[in-house]
Design an enzyme around this catalytic site. Structure first.
Site, PDB file in Angstrom:
ATOM      1  N   GLY A 136       0.931  -1.180  -0.072  1.00 46.71           N
ATOM      2  CA  GLY A 136      -0.057   0.084  -0.216  1.00 46.71           C
ATOM      3  C   GLY A 136       0.908   1.195  -0.053  1.00 46.71           C
ATOM      4  O   GLY A 136       1.385   1.511   0.979  1.00 46.71           O
ATOM      5  N   THR A 138       0.570   3.997  -3.258  1.00 39.71           N
ATOM      6  CA  THR A 138      -0.255   4.724  -4.091  1.00 39.71           C
ATOM      7  C   THR A 138      -1.536   5.329  -3.178  1.00 39.71           C
ATOM      8  O   THR A 138      -2.212   4.565  -2.824  1.00 39.71           O
ATOM      9  CB  THR A 138      -0.403   4.337  -5.351  1.00 39.71           C
ATOM     10  N   THR A 144       2.333   9.362  -8.428  1.00 40.95           N
ATOM     11  CA  THR A 144       3.498   9.058  -8.331  1.00 40.95           C
ATOM     12  C   THR A 144       4.477   9.766  -7.200  1.00 40.95           C
ATOM     13  O   THR A 144       5.461   9.327  -6.928  1.00 40.95           O
ATOM     14  CB  THR A 144       4.452   9.106  -9.719  1.00 40.95           C
ATOM     15  N   GLU A 258      11.312  -4.902  -8.468  1.00 41.74           N
ATOM     16  CA  GLU A 258      10.141  -5.000  -9.089  1.00 41.74           C
ATOM     17  C   GLU A 258      10.173  -4.528 -10.385  1.00 41.74           C
ATOM     18  O   GLU A 258       9.714  -5.181 -11.208  1.00 41.74           O
ATOM     19  CB  GLU A 258       9.216  -3.808  -8.082  1.00 41.74           C
TER      20      GLU A 258
END
Length: 400
Positions: A136, A138, A144, A258
């Site tokens: 969690g 965003t 961004t 990622e």
């Protein structure tokens, strides 16, 4: 040495990868994926469901614990091997988006958690008893611009009280744990805007219905994602990961892994589209000749293939640096940019040259087309990567 004239695409692919140092790994993942053919993934997509059986099989085989050290029950492999697992899932027609969070979200815990936290959680994450697939970060008003998050965590005795909202949070319904970034010091009270944020491990089994509300978001891709609300959610202080106020740095540490894994997934998608379209344009006859004989068909496919191969090289360079504990932010970002672009162009070519059949569910092209389009936007948009390269590599003035 002259090129063999009679190779079909699958034979050529086998020839190109026959010297791959990771061929045994690829073969093992492909064998598992073959147990879940296109019909399986097509059915899951049609039902807007979750590939539970597929993810369970990957977990039991140990593939999703690739990055967890052996001392905690994982495989102790590097990002290179982890990226190959993600690539092969997508290349086999699956969608790693259903499970890739389990691969990289635990990195925050592994790198910055206490010895007690790691001993408590990592073995159960490795075995699949606990799933840490959700993060969690965003928020709807910040996007961004992470330093402007408004979700707060206020220390009260032996607990933190959380209030705020997050959006586009994936796989909550298929996780027991979630990584949460919240502001523990108001923005106005910190010297640098990146300070004052902290990372927490949230036990979703306790949180949902007790200060945390989940609202699913229907979307174009069958990608389970949600909006979540915090109303005085209490988190034990022992669930703070690392030092209070250093959460933003901890999050950044995990983004290179990622983005590199997402790049690998896009490379897998790109190869899936090429493997799909080449045999089709060889066989499809229009005006008395195969459409693959036309340069207008050949060139977009060839260009996509070239870009996929180039992206692949950047992916492995990012993995090499990451596994050597060297800075790899530039390479991870560029790999994600190149791979997402290449897979999207391959998707467009594949759909275009299938014509109307490309829109039919039974061909799987439209499903994979939707899935790979996501990566132009998430987990970081192409424009933000270009801004990163312009500022941090080329030394141009910051644009925002």
């Amino acid at each position: 040495m002259p090129r063999p004239a009679a190779l079909n695409l699958s034979e050529e692919t086998a020839l190109l990868t026959s010297t791959d140092a990771h061929q045994e790994l690829r073969d093992a993942v492909r064998a598992l994926c073959a147990e879940f053919p296109a019909e399986y993934h097509r059915k899951v997509d049609a039902e807007r469901g979750y590939p539970e059986a597929f993810v369970d099989a990957l977990t039991k085989a140990g593939w999703l614990a690739a990055l967890i050290p052996e001392e905690y029950g994982g495989s102790g492999l590097g990002l290179t091997e982890a990226s190959i697992v993600m690539e092969e899932i997508n290349r086999s027609g699956g969608n790693s988006g259903a499970c890739h969070g389990q691969m990289y979200n635990m990195g925050t815990l592994l790198r910055h958690g206490s010895a007690e936290q790691k001993a408590r959680y990592l073995p159960r994450i490795a075995s699949g008893e606990l799933r840490l697939q959700s993060m969690g970060v965003t928020e709807p008003t910040t996007g961004t611009d992470t330093t402007k998050i408004r979700t707060t965590a206020v220390r009260k005795g032996d607990r933190y009280v959380v209030n705020g909202q997050k959006v586009w949070i994936s796989r909550i319904q298929h996780s027991e744990l979630m990584i949460l970034l919240a502001r523990t010091t108001p923005l106005a009270e910190v010297k640098k805007k990146s300070e004052g944020m902290s990372i927490f491990l949230v036990d979703l089994r306790d949180a949902i219905g007790n200060g945390m509300t989940v609202r699913p978001i229907e979307n174009m891709v069958n990608h389970e994602t949600n909006e979540i609300f915090f109303d005085n959610l209490e988190i034990p202080a022992e669930n703070l990961i690392g030092e209070e106020g250093r959460g933003f740095k901890y999050i950044l540490d995990g983004l290179n892994a990622e983005r590199t894994l997402i790049a690998a997934e896009c490379i897998g998608d790109g190869h899936w589209f090429i493997d799909k379209v080449v045999p089709y344009v060889k066989e499809r006859q229009v005006f008395g000749r195969p459409i693959g004989q036309n340069q207008g068909v050949q060139f977009p496919i060839a260009e996509s293939y070239i870009e996929i191969e180039a992206a692949d090289l950047m992916r492995f360079e990012a993995c090499r640096l990451f596994d050597a504990n060297q800075p790899c932010g530039a390479q991870a970002n560029m790999a994600k940019y190149l791979a997402a672009k290449a897979s999207w162009e391959a998707a467009n070519a594949c759909l275009q040259f299938h014509g109307g059949f490309g829109f039919a569910h039974e061909y799987d092209v439209e499903r994979k087309f939707r899935e790979t389009r996501l990566y132009q936007v998430a987990p970081i948009s192409t424009n933000l990567i270009l801004s990163y390269v312009a500022e941090h590599i080329l030394g141009l003035p910051r644009s925002f």
